[in-house]
Design a protein around this motif. Sequence first.
Motif, PDB file in Angstrom:
ATOM      1  N   CYS A 117     -45.730  37.289  -6.751  1.00 33.19           N
ATOM      2  CA  CYS A 117     -46.169  35.901  -6.918  1.00 33.19           C
ATOM      3  C   CYS A 117     -46.991  35.753  -8.187  1.00 33.19           C
ATOM      4  O   CYS A 117     -47.636  36.694  -8.631  1.00 33.19           O
ATOM      5  N   CYS A 133     -44.524  35.614   0.216  1.00 31.85           N
ATOM      6  CA  CYS A 133     -43.439  35.803   1.168  1.00 31.85           C
ATOM      7  C   CYS A 133     -43.854  36.751   2.283  1.00 31.85           C
ATOM      8  O   CYS A 133     -43.098  36.977   3.214  1.00 31.85           O
ATOM      9  N   CYS A 148     -41.009  42.461  -2.130  1.00 31.66           N
ATOM     10  CA  CYS A 148     -40.896  41.006  -2.152  1.00 31.66           C
ATOM     11  C   CYS A 148     -39.502  40.582  -1.728  1.00 31.66           C
ATOM     12  O   CYS A 148     -38.514  41.257  -2.039  1.00 31.66           O
ATOM     13  N   VAL A 149     -39.440  39.465  -1.011  1.00 32.23           N
ATOM     14  CA  VAL A 149     -38.136  38.985  -0.557  1.00 32.23           C
ATOM     15  C   VAL A 149     -37.266  38.580  -1.754  1.00 32.23           C
ATOM     16  O   VAL A 149     -36.038  38.694  -1.724  1.00 32.23           O
ATOM     17  N   CYS A 198     -46.870  40.676  -1.839  1.00 30.79           N
ATOM     18  CA  CYS A 198     -45.585  41.263  -2.208  1.00 30.79           C
ATOM     19  C   CYS A 198     -45.570  41.729  -3.661  1.00 30.79           C
ATOM     20  O   CYS A 198     -44.671  42.450  -4.075  1.00 30.79           O
ATOM     21  N   CYS A 244     -43.257  33.443  -5.101  1.00 32.49           N
ATOM     22  CA  CYS A 244     -42.425  34.427  -5.803  1.00 32.49           C
ATOM     23  C   CYS A 244     -40.982  33.942  -5.934  1.00 32.49           C
ATOM     24  O   CYS A 244     -40.354  34.062  -6.997  1.00 32.49           O
TER      25      CYS A 244
HETATM   26 ZN    ZN Z   1     -42.544  37.742  -2.678  1.00 29.09          ZN
END
Ligand code: ZN
Length: 543
Positions: A432, A444, A452-453, A429, A516
């Motif tokens: 991190c 994630c 990324c979430v 993502c 992350c």
């Molecule tokens: Zn992430």
Amino acid sequence: MVALCSYETTKLVRIHSVRLGSLKWTLNATVLLFICLVMLWNRKYQQFDQVVSSVTAKVKGVAHMQLPGEGGVIWDEADYSGFLQSQKQGRCPEPPSSGRRCQHHSDCERGAWDQRSHGIQTGSCVKFDALARTCEVVGWCPVEAKNKPPRPALLASAEKFTVLIKNNIRFPAFNFIRRNILPEMTESYLRKCRRANDSLCPIFMLGDVVNRAGENFSTMAVEGGVIGIQIKWDCDLDHLTRRCLPAYSFRRLDQKESNKTLSPGFNFRFAKYRTVDGVEERTLYKAFGIRFDIMVFGQAGKFSFIQLIIYIGSTLSYYALTTILLDWLIGTSCYVAEEGQNYSERKVESIPDKKECILCVSYVDEDDIRLVKMSRKKRLQDAKSIGVQARREDIGHMTATLCLLTEPRSFPATFSQPCSSPPPSWCKCGGCSASPIPQEELCCRRGSEGPCVASSALFHKLSLQRTLLEALILYREPFTPTPPDGAALRRCAYRQYVAWRLGEPPADCRPAIPRCCVTRIREAFPSPGGRYGAFALAKHAAT
Ligand code: ZN
Ligand code: ZN
């Protein structure tokens, strides 16, 4: 008591797949077809009984032959061919082949005999022929000479003899009686029917019988032999398919090669006695012939409900073949690899050992929750999943959270991508950061790269918004001293992430939070000394 009043049953997994479903029905139909064919072919629905029978045979035929020493003789019964020899009671030497060779009278023992001798020894040694002297015996003289059978056989014309076989059978269990001379056969039929053009004709020509056994009558007649006539009854006594007819087959029963076996063929002796001038004489015949052994075997079957039930019961296990094949198919890569893995993971529920720590992981790019065994050495992102579970929504939590959300529709779709440069190799993502602890190395995303979430607006709203977290802490524990400290906020933020992404985590399983998100939460609510819990596992544990 609980064990007594309970019943355990198997829980099944239903896979909605057109291909697997049609394959299942095809296989089941094949098995059913096979079972039905075997049932009809072998009459598995019937009860069977063995035959009880009696056989008589009547030979007819006339032959003319020249017997050496007796002139022409007419024979009108079974097939004899052989030697004859006139004998009288008296004294004569044994032939060297069966008697004892001797030089002097003292070599012979008076009164002695053995199984091969033709009489009782007198004790004197006499001349047998120009070459040999043998012990003299008392008995029928002259002693029978050992000769080879005459070639060709004397009664070769017996080939044309006919034999009528009468066979009565009975099946005691069904009280069923039948003959091989069938009710519809008339006398005129029996007079002219021949085996060659009618397989039910009970009259056989001897030569024909020998031929059908794969032998030649004139060669076989020389040394004799035994031919088996087999009558097989296979009766179906059910009314719809009533059928009960004899089937004849022929086979030579004795050893064929005369030079390889001792005492080959078939022969026997008989004698005719007469008195000439008050002295009893006899003519000894050694007959070589063909003997016919008639063997009857068979069975009759009749419909039996019990047999049918037993047969059906015995075939039920064949349907398990379908299950075995389909299970093997979805367990191997023969079926679509990704689907196969999915099925076998869902089919088997792994129950961890107490000592093992199972983590549950949620990825943004997957719907299900994966179960992973925690390892002290292996990176969490690379760990092989031991199971897959559907996400269970924590409805109560979600409702409460949504009620607490202020201005629910005003937030933007994404926040800025968190900058962490450069992201470690396992991160998909881009958000991190590296960690010294392998269990914390979880992104994630699992397979595909993408946003990324932690950069999503909802993550900010749910896990990073201080007012919401403070309200949630008070919602849980109304008498928390305000304002809550950083550790309590982080804990609440983790819980928010878990409830959002994993829903209600499966039992015996600890949720793992991606690196992350942990980083973003720690940035938002830092610990004054920079000290954090070892492993950011939510529920009740670390901070
Ligand atoms: Zn992430
Ligand atoms: Zn990442």
